[in-house]
Scaffold this motif. Structure first.
Motif, PDB file in Angstrom:
ATOM      1  N   ALA A   1      -6.017 -55.463 -53.769  1.00  0.00           N
ATOM      2  CA  ALA A   1      -5.886 -56.960 -53.267  1.00  0.00           C
ATOM      3  C   ALA A   1      -6.628 -57.748 -54.015  1.00  0.00           C
ATOM      4  CB  ALA A   1      -5.993 -57.021 -51.898  1.00  0.00           C
ATOM      5  N   PRO A   2      -5.992 -58.870 -54.767  1.00  0.00           N
ATOM      6  CA  PRO A   2      -7.000 -59.912 -55.362  1.00  0.00           C
ATOM      7  C   PRO A   2      -7.699 -61.033 -54.613  1.00  0.00           C
ATOM      8  CG  PRO A   2      -4.624 -60.720 -55.388  1.00  0.00           C
ATOM      9  CD  PRO A   2      -4.500 -59.380 -54.588  1.00  0.00           C
ATOM     10  N   TRP A   3      -8.922 -60.285 -53.878  1.00  0.00           N
ATOM     11  CA  TRP A   3      -9.434 -61.036 -52.799  1.00  0.00           C
ATOM     12  C   TRP A   3     -10.157 -62.224 -53.443  1.00  0.00           C
ATOM     13  CZ3 TRP A   3      -7.851 -60.115 -48.280  1.00  0.00           C
ATOM     14  CH2 TRP A   3      -7.337 -58.670 -48.099  1.00  0.00           C
ATOM     15  N   GLU A   4     -10.452 -62.250 -54.813  1.00  0.00           N
ATOM     16  CA  GLU A   4     -11.033 -63.326 -55.461  1.00  0.00           C
ATOM     17  C   GLU A   4     -10.166 -64.464 -55.747  1.00  0.00           C
ATOM     18  OE1 GLU A   4     -11.595 -60.246 -56.730  1.00  0.00           O
ATOM     19  OE2 GLU A   4     -13.231 -60.048 -55.370  1.00  0.00           O
ATOM     20  N   GLY A   5      -8.399 -64.073 -55.448  1.00  0.00           N
ATOM     21  CA  GLY A   5      -7.654 -65.293 -55.678  1.00  0.00           C
ATOM     22  C   GLY A   5      -6.893 -64.618 -57.296  1.00  0.00           C
ATOM     23  N   LEU A   6      -5.894 -65.362 -57.462  1.00  0.00           N
ATOM     24  CA  LEU A   6      -5.366 -65.086 -58.756  1.00  0.00           C
ATOM     25  C   LEU A   6      -5.765 -66.008 -59.909  1.00  0.00           C
ATOM     26  CD1 LEU A   6      -1.639 -64.998 -57.317  1.00  0.00           C
ATOM     27  CD2 LEU A   6      -3.026 -62.930 -57.876  1.00  0.00           C
ATOM     28  N   PRO A   7      -5.374 -65.255 -61.035  1.00  0.00           N
ATOM     29  CA  PRO A   7      -6.182 -65.905 -62.285  1.00  0.00           C
ATOM     30  C   PRO A   7      -6.210 -67.541 -62.364  1.00  0.00           C
ATOM     31  CG  PRO A   7      -5.169 -64.080 -63.012  1.00  0.00           C
ATOM     32  CD  PRO A   7      -4.713 -64.043 -61.560  1.00  0.00           C
ATOM     33  N   ASP A   8      -5.124 -68.010 -62.028  1.00  0.00           N
ATOM     34  CA  ASP A   8      -4.874 -69.488 -62.276  1.00  0.00           C
ATOM     35  C   ASP A   8      -4.963 -70.500 -60.805  1.00  0.00           C
ATOM     36  OD1 ASP A   8      -4.652 -69.214 -65.050  1.00  0.00           O
ATOM     37  OD2 ASP A   8      -2.495 -69.023 -64.791  1.00  0.00           O
TER      38      ASP A   8
ATOM     39  N   LYS B   1      -7.030 -73.469 -52.901  1.00  0.00           N
ATOM     40  CA  LYS B   1      -6.310 -72.371 -52.093  1.00  0.00           C
ATOM     41  C   LYS B   1      -7.305 -71.368 -51.542  1.00  0.00           C
ATOM     42  CE  LYS B   1      -2.109 -73.794 -53.614  1.00  0.00           C
ATOM     43  NZ  LYS B   1      -1.124 -74.055 -52.439  1.00  0.00           N
ATOM     44  N   LEU B   2      -8.476 -71.149 -51.786  1.00  0.00           N
ATOM     45  CA  LEU B   2      -9.401 -70.057 -51.395  1.00  0.00           C
ATOM     46  C   LEU B   2     -10.327 -70.598 -50.167  1.00  0.00           C
ATOM     47  CD1 LEU B   2     -10.900 -69.064 -54.899  1.00  0.00           C
ATOM     48  CD2 LEU B   2      -8.693 -68.046 -53.510  1.00  0.00           C
ATOM     49  N   SER B   3     -10.748 -69.675 -49.461  1.00  0.00           N
ATOM     50  CA  SER B   3     -11.516 -69.962 -48.229  1.00  0.00           C
ATOM     51  C   SER B   3     -12.992 -69.680 -48.533  1.00  0.00           C
ATOM     52  CB  SER B   3     -11.213 -69.007 -47.194  1.00  0.00           C
ATOM     53  OG  SER B   3      -9.714 -69.572 -46.600  1.00  0.00           O
ATOM     54  N   LYS B   4     -13.856 -70.441 -48.005  1.00  0.00           N
ATOM     55  CA  LYS B   4     -15.436 -70.169 -48.459  1.00  0.00           C
ATOM     56  C   LYS B   4     -15.742 -69.343 -47.301  1.00  0.00           C
ATOM     57  CE  LYS B   4     -19.279 -72.969 -49.865  1.00  0.00           C
ATOM     58  NZ  LYS B   4     -19.810 -74.008 -50.118  1.00  0.00           N
ATOM     59  N   LYS B   5     -16.729 -68.235 -47.887  1.00  0.00           N
ATOM     60  CA  LYS B   5     -17.391 -67.399 -46.799  1.00  0.00           C
ATOM     61  C   LYS B   5     -18.755 -68.037 -46.255  1.00  0.00           C
ATOM     62  CE  LYS B   5     -15.863 -63.113 -48.545  1.00  0.00           C
ATOM     63  NZ  LYS B   5     -16.263 -61.421 -49.253  1.00  0.00           N
ATOM     64  N   SER B   6     -19.270 -67.484 -45.430  1.00  0.00           N
ATOM     65  CA  SER B   6     -20.678 -68.054 -44.922  1.00  0.00           C
ATOM     66  C   SER B   6     -21.565 -67.822 -46.302  1.00  0.00           C
ATOM     67  CB  SER B   6     -21.152 -67.211 -43.559  1.00  0.00           C
ATOM     68  OG  SER B   6     -21.393 -66.001 -43.831  1.00  0.00           O
ATOM     69  N   ASN B   7     -21.672 -66.724 -47.137  1.00  0.00           N
ATOM     70  CA  ASN B   7     -22.431 -66.784 -48.233  1.00  0.00           C
ATOM     71  C   ASN B   7     -22.232 -67.480 -49.491  1.00  0.00           C
ATOM     72  OD1 ASN B   7     -20.362 -65.383 -49.215  1.00  0.00           O
ATOM     73  ND2 ASN B   7     -21.201 -63.538 -49.463  1.00  0.00           N
TER      74      ASN B   7
ATOM     75  N   TYR C   1     -16.136 -67.429 -52.220  1.00  0.00           N
ATOM     76  CA  TYR C   1     -14.865 -67.750 -51.872  1.00  0.00           C
ATOM     77  C   TYR C   1     -13.888 -66.400 -51.982  1.00  0.00           C
ATOM     78  CZ  TYR C   1     -16.017 -72.445 -52.699  1.00  0.00           C
ATOM     79  OH  TYR C   1     -16.519 -73.873 -52.511  1.00  0.00           O
ATOM     80  N   TYR C   2     -12.953 -66.424 -51.175  1.00  0.00           N
ATOM     81  CA  TYR C   2     -11.699 -65.459 -51.255  1.00  0.00           C
ATOM     82  C   TYR C   2     -10.494 -66.041 -50.584  1.00  0.00           C
ATOM     83  CZ  TYR C   2     -11.634 -65.640 -45.898  1.00  0.00           C
ATOM     84  OH  TYR C   2     -11.668 -65.842 -44.661  1.00  0.00           O
ATOM     85  N   TRP C   3      -9.458 -65.360 -51.204  1.00  0.00           N
ATOM     86  CA  TRP C   3      -8.077 -65.572 -50.714  1.00  0.00           C
ATOM     87  C   TRP C   3      -7.514 -64.662 -49.717  1.00  0.00           C
ATOM     88  CZ3 TRP C   3      -3.116 -63.687 -53.981  1.00  0.00           C
ATOM     89  CH2 TRP C   3      -2.165 -64.398 -53.507  1.00  0.00           C
ATOM     90  N   LYS C   4      -7.103 -65.724 -48.402  1.00  0.00           N
ATOM     91  CA  LYS C   4      -6.564 -64.902 -47.312  1.00  0.00           C
ATOM     92  C   LYS C   4      -5.508 -64.298 -47.492  1.00  0.00           C
ATOM     93  CE  LYS C   4      -8.955 -68.101 -43.828  1.00  0.00           C
ATOM     94  NZ  LYS C   4      -8.652 -69.126 -42.697  1.00  0.00           N
ATOM     95  N   GLY C   5      -4.473 -64.452 -48.280  1.00  0.00           N
ATOM     96  CA  GLY C   5      -3.231 -64.022 -48.684  1.00  0.00           C
ATOM     97  C   GLY C   5      -3.153 -63.039 -49.664  1.00  0.00           C
TER      98      GLY C   5
END
Length: 144
Positions: free
Chosen positions: A70-77, A82-88, A91-95
């Motif tokens: 899964a591309p948790w860091e998001g897709l290249p472009d 579109k990403l969510s911020k973690k407490s640390n 960023y990660y992609w919920k989808g």
């Protein structure tokens, strides 16, 4: 296609199920598709999870294995919006999990084996099983 909870710790059960389900086919004709998810027990210093055990099973049996991460860091472009911020602060992609599941479905598996943890949410596993059922792919579910 093998999917399941990252909380599955019973490697022997996963191996027995996969051995049983593949017992009537030559191993050379089998390919395991899995999503690369796993958990790590810091105290025991071991990895576990249904995907991880499916990968080990394929490696130990000499079976072809394809892993879809899964591309948790998001897709290249993908914009950061579109990403969510973690407490640390990362960023990660919920989808990402659903995106990966669709990729595995598009690989056209013959069947899907789902290992569901009795105490786990199993949301990603349930999503994968539903995608397969909607496409009329044979689904087997095992609750551990």
């Amino acid at each position: 296609l093998v999917c399941g909870s990252r909380e599955i710790r019973d490697k022997e059960f996963v191996f027995k199920v996969l051995d049983f389900l593949t017992s009537k086919r030559p191993l050379v004709s089998i390919e395991i598709i899995q999503g690369g998810q796993k958990s790590f027990d810091r105290g025991l210093e071991i990895n576990y999870g249904a995907d991880y055990f499916a990968k080990l099973w394929a490696e130990e049996r000499g079976v072809k294995m394809t892993e879809f991460l899964a591309p948790w860091e998001g897709l290249p472009d993908m914009p950061k919006s579109k990403l969510s911020k973690k407490s640390n602060g990362s960023y990660y992609w919920k989808g990402a999990g659903m995106y990966r599941n669709k990729q595995m479905l598009d690989y056209n598996p013959d069947a899907c084996v789902g290992f569901l943890g009795k105490a786990a949410k199993n949301s990603g596993t349930k999503h994968m099983l539903k995608l397969c059922q909607d496409k009329e792919i044979l689904v087997k579910k095992y609750y551990i």
